[in-house]
Design an enzyme around this catalytic site. Sequence first.
Site, PDB file in Angstrom:
ATOM      1  N   GLY A 177       1.615   5.829   2.666  1.00 30.48           N
ATOM      2  CA  GLY A 177       1.418   4.580   1.781  1.00 30.48           C
ATOM      3  C   GLY A 177       2.704   4.017   1.361  1.00 30.48           C
ATOM      4  N   GLY A 182       5.638   7.255  -2.496  1.00 33.81           N
ATOM      5  CA  GLY A 182       6.201   8.355  -1.537  1.00 33.81           C
ATOM      6  C   GLY A 182       7.187   9.211  -2.584  1.00 33.81           C
ATOM      7  N   CYS A 233       1.268  -0.619   8.524  1.00 34.45           N
ATOM      8  CA  CYS A 233       2.590  -0.107   8.206  1.00 34.45           C
ATOM      9  C   CYS A 233       3.405  -0.692   9.408  1.00 34.45           C
ATOM     10  CB  CYS A 233       2.742   1.360   7.960  1.00 34.45           C
ATOM     11  SG  CYS A 233       1.785   2.397   9.124  1.00 34.45           S
ATOM     12  N   GLU A 333       8.192  -5.314   2.179  1.00 33.41           N
ATOM     13  CA  GLU A 333       7.004  -5.291   2.881  1.00 33.41           C
ATOM     14  C   GLU A 333       5.732  -6.095   2.133  1.00 33.41           C
ATOM     15  OE1 GLU A 333       4.739  -1.257   2.992  1.00 33.41           O
ATOM     16  OE2 GLU A 333       4.516  -1.537   5.144  1.00 33.41           O
TER      17      GLU A 333
HETATM   18  P1  NAI Z   1      -0.271   3.288  -2.656  1.00 30.06           P
HETATM   19  O1  NAI Z   1       0.840   3.871  -1.804  1.00 30.06           O
HETATM   20  O2  NAI Z   1       0.108   3.496  -4.056  1.00 30.06           O
HETATM   21  O3  NAI Z   1      -1.425   4.251  -2.396  1.00 30.06           O
HETATM   22  C1  NAI Z   1      -1.938   5.211  -1.148  1.00 30.06           C
HETATM   23  C2  NAI Z   1      -2.587   6.201  -1.548  1.00 30.06           C
HETATM   24  O4  NAI Z   1      -1.719   6.894  -2.785  1.00 30.06           O
HETATM   25  C3  NAI Z   1      -3.887   6.216  -2.353  1.00 30.06           C
HETATM   26  O5  NAI Z   1      -4.758   7.252  -2.003  1.00 30.06           O
HETATM   27  C4  NAI Z   1      -3.515   6.307  -3.933  1.00 30.06           C
HETATM   28  O6  NAI Z   1      -4.678   6.386  -4.627  1.00 30.06           O
HETATM   29  C5  NAI Z   1      -2.521   7.196  -3.775  1.00 30.06           C
HETATM   30  N1  NAI Z   1      -1.759   7.387  -5.016  1.00 30.06           N
HETATM   31  C6  NAI Z   1      -1.196   6.339  -5.643  1.00 30.06           C
HETATM   32  N2  NAI Z   1      -0.314   6.585  -6.728  1.00 30.06           N
HETATM   33  C7  NAI Z   1      -0.188   7.614  -6.641  1.00 30.06           C
HETATM   34  C8  NAI Z   1       0.581   9.071  -7.231  1.00 30.06           C
HETATM   35  N3  NAI Z   1       1.422   8.678  -8.160  1.00 30.06           N
HETATM   36  N4  NAI Z   1       0.548  10.244  -6.836  1.00 30.06           N
HETATM   37  C9  NAI Z   1      -0.600  10.505  -5.907  1.00 30.06           C
HETATM   38  N5  NAI Z   1      -1.237   9.550  -5.276  1.00 30.06           N
HETATM   39  C10 NAI Z   1      -1.086   8.255  -5.510  1.00 30.06           C
HETATM   40  O7  NAI Z   1      -0.637   1.897  -2.263  1.00 30.06           O
HETATM   41  P2  NAI Z   1      -1.306   0.864  -2.708  1.00 30.06           P
HETATM   42  O8  NAI Z   1      -0.807   1.020  -4.376  1.00 30.06           O
HETATM   43  O9  NAI Z   1      -2.813   0.796  -2.358  1.00 30.06           O
HETATM   44  O10 NAI Z   1      -0.472  -0.564  -2.128  1.00 30.06           O
HETATM   45  C11 NAI Z   1       0.387  -1.033  -2.686  1.00 30.06           C
HETATM   46  C12 NAI Z   1       1.538  -1.372  -1.391  1.00 30.06           C
HETATM   47  O11 NAI Z   1       1.862  -0.326  -0.523  1.00 30.06           O
HETATM   48  C13 NAI Z   1       0.853  -2.246  -0.148  1.00 30.06           C
HETATM   49  O12 NAI Z   1       0.889  -3.623  -0.817  1.00 30.06           O
HETATM   50  C14 NAI Z   1       1.691  -2.112   0.846  1.00 30.06           C
HETATM   51  O13 NAI Z   1       2.726  -2.965   0.991  1.00 30.06           O
HETATM   52  C15 NAI Z   1       1.967  -0.455   0.565  1.00 30.06           C
HETATM   53  N6  NAI Z   1       1.287   0.320   1.386  1.00 30.06           N
HETATM   54  C16 NAI Z   1       1.518   0.903   2.699  1.00 30.06           C
HETATM   55  C17 NAI Z   1       0.805   1.493   3.413  1.00 30.06           C
HETATM   56  C18 NAI Z   1       1.259   2.053   4.710  1.00 30.06           C
HETATM   57  O14 NAI Z   1       0.521   2.509   5.617  1.00 30.06           O
HETATM   58  N7  NAI Z   1       2.707   2.222   4.959  1.00 30.06           N
HETATM   59  C19 NAI Z   1      -0.524   1.827   3.081  1.00 30.06           C
HETATM   60  C20 NAI Z   1      -0.900   1.270   1.927  1.00 30.06           C
HETATM   61  C21 NAI Z   1      -0.274   0.497   1.366  1.00 30.06           C
END
Ligand code: NAI
Length: 423
Positions: A177, A182, A233, A333
Site C-alpha cells: 500500500g 507502511g 504501484c 505517486e
Molecule cells: P493504504 O496504504 O492506506 O491502504 C492499504 C491497506 O492498508 C488497506 O487494507 C487499509 O485498510 C490498510 N491500512 C490503512 N491504514 C492502516 C494502518 N494504520 N494500519 C494497518 N493497516 C492500514 O492506501 P489507501 O489509503 O487506500 O490509498 C492511498 C494512496 O496510497 C493511493 O492514492 C495510492 O497512491 C497509494 N496506494 C498504493 C498502493 C500500492 O500498491 N503501492 C496500493 C494502494 C494505495
Amino acid sequence: AFEEGPWRRMAAAERARLLYKLADEIEKRADEFAQLETMDNGKPVKESRWVDVVQTVETFRYYAGWCTKLEGETNHVNDKYFTYTLREPIGVVGQIIPWNFPMLMAAWKLGPALACGNTVVLKPAEQTPLTALRIGELALEVGFPPGVLNIITGFGPDSAGSAISNHMDIDKVAFIGEDKTGREIVKASVGNLKRVSLELGGKAPNIVFADADIDAAVRGAMMGIFFNQGQVCCAGSRLFIEEKVHDEFMSKLTERVGKMRQGNGLDEQTVIGPQVSKEQMERILSYCDIAKKEGAKLVCGGESPKGDLPNGYFVKPTIFDNVRNDMRIAQEEVFGPVLAVIPFKNEKEVAEQANKILYGLSAGIWTSDSKKAHKLVSHVKAGTVWVNCYNMFDPQMPFGGYKMSGYGRELGKHSIELYTNVK
Ligand code: NAI
Ligand code: MG
C-alpha cells in the site's frame, strides 16, 4: 491452528494438493471471480478475467509446487561434525493488502505463506473485500483445516489493520500500500519485533530512446499508465522521451489515447473503467490541478468526463507534456491515469533524472541497442526493469522495491525467504 493444528505437520504433498485444489476451484469459477472483482474495483471485466483471475490461479499453482521443495542444507565442518539447517514456517502471518489488485495481491501473499506451513490472517482493503472472502470460503470447501486461512474485513487505522500490525501473537506482517501507511506498520511492529515486508508505491521512469520501435513503445507507454486506470504501484508514470522522436511519439500516443473506450467496468467493450473510489478520483483530479499550476502542458484529459458516461468515479486518460522531473506531478505517486511526459536530450541526462526520485520499484527502457539497455538496467535503482516491454509478470519473477518503495522481495523463491525461519 498454527501451534496445535495439523497444517504444519501434514505431509508437504498434502498441503500442495490443497493449494492445487483451491487454484482449480477458482479457475472453474473464473467468470464469477471476474464479476466480483469488477464490482468491487471498477476495472474492466475483461482484464479481471484474463489478468487478475488467470494470474491468481497461476500464483497458487506455482506455490503449490514449492510445498515439497523447502529444503535445508548440510554443511561439512570437519571429520567429527556437520551442521544442518531446517526451513520452518514463521508462525501466524498477518497480511494487509490494497484495493488495486484485490485477488491477485491476496494470491501473492497467501500462496507462499500457506505453502511454507504458516497460518494466515489476511485483511483485504475495505473497498474491495469480496474476492478474498470468496477465496476463504472455497479454501474451507476444498479441505483447508479451519483457522489456517482467516479473512478479516475492516478498516486500516484503529481497526482490523492496526489490530494485525500491533498484535503480539502475529509473528510477521506483510503489507502492500501507501508508503505513509507502511511507516505506521513498521512502528506498530516494534511491540514484538515481528518480521515486516513492505511493498509500497512507485514513480517509475519509462524511458524511450529514439532508436526504439516507436509503435511498440507507444503501446508500452499506454500499458504502463492506463492499465488498471493507472492504479498500479509499478505504473510507468514518468515517461521520458528522447527529444528527436518526441513529436512523432506524442502524435501517435494522443491518437491512440483518443480512441480508448471509457465506461462501466462490467461492459465487455470497456478498456478503461472508473477509479476505485470517490476519494481516489478526487486525489487524482487534485494532482491534475497541481500539474497545471506547476506549468506542465495539458495535452488531454485532466478532468472527469462529462455527458454520456454513467455516474461514476471516472477520470479521463490524462497526459501532461513538458514536465520537469522536479515537479510534484513527476515526484509524487498519483495512482491514476495521469502520465507525466519529460523530454530528454541524451543518455547521460536521462540516467541522472531516472534515479532522482524517492521511490525505486520499477522502470522501463525502450531501445534497439542492447548495450545501452544493459548499461541502464544496472544503473537504474529499481527492483524491476522491463526492456522493450512493460507490466509483464510471472510468478517466478521476483518483485519489490529499492529505496522508499519498500523492502523484501516477493514471488519466485524470494517469497519463501519471507515466510520461513532458518534453524
Ligand atoms: P493504504 O496504504 O492506506 O491502504 C492499504 C491497506 O492498508 C488497506 O487494507 C487499509 O485498510 C490498510 N491500512 C490503512 N491504514 C492502516 C494502518 N494504520 N494500519 C494497518 N493497516 C492500514 O492506501 P489507501 O489509503 O487506500 O490509498 C492511498 C494512496 O496510497 C493511493 O492514492 C495510492 O497512491 C497509494 N496506494 C498504493 C498502493 C500500492 O500498491 N503501492 C496500493 C494502494 C494505495
Ligand atoms: Mg490510507
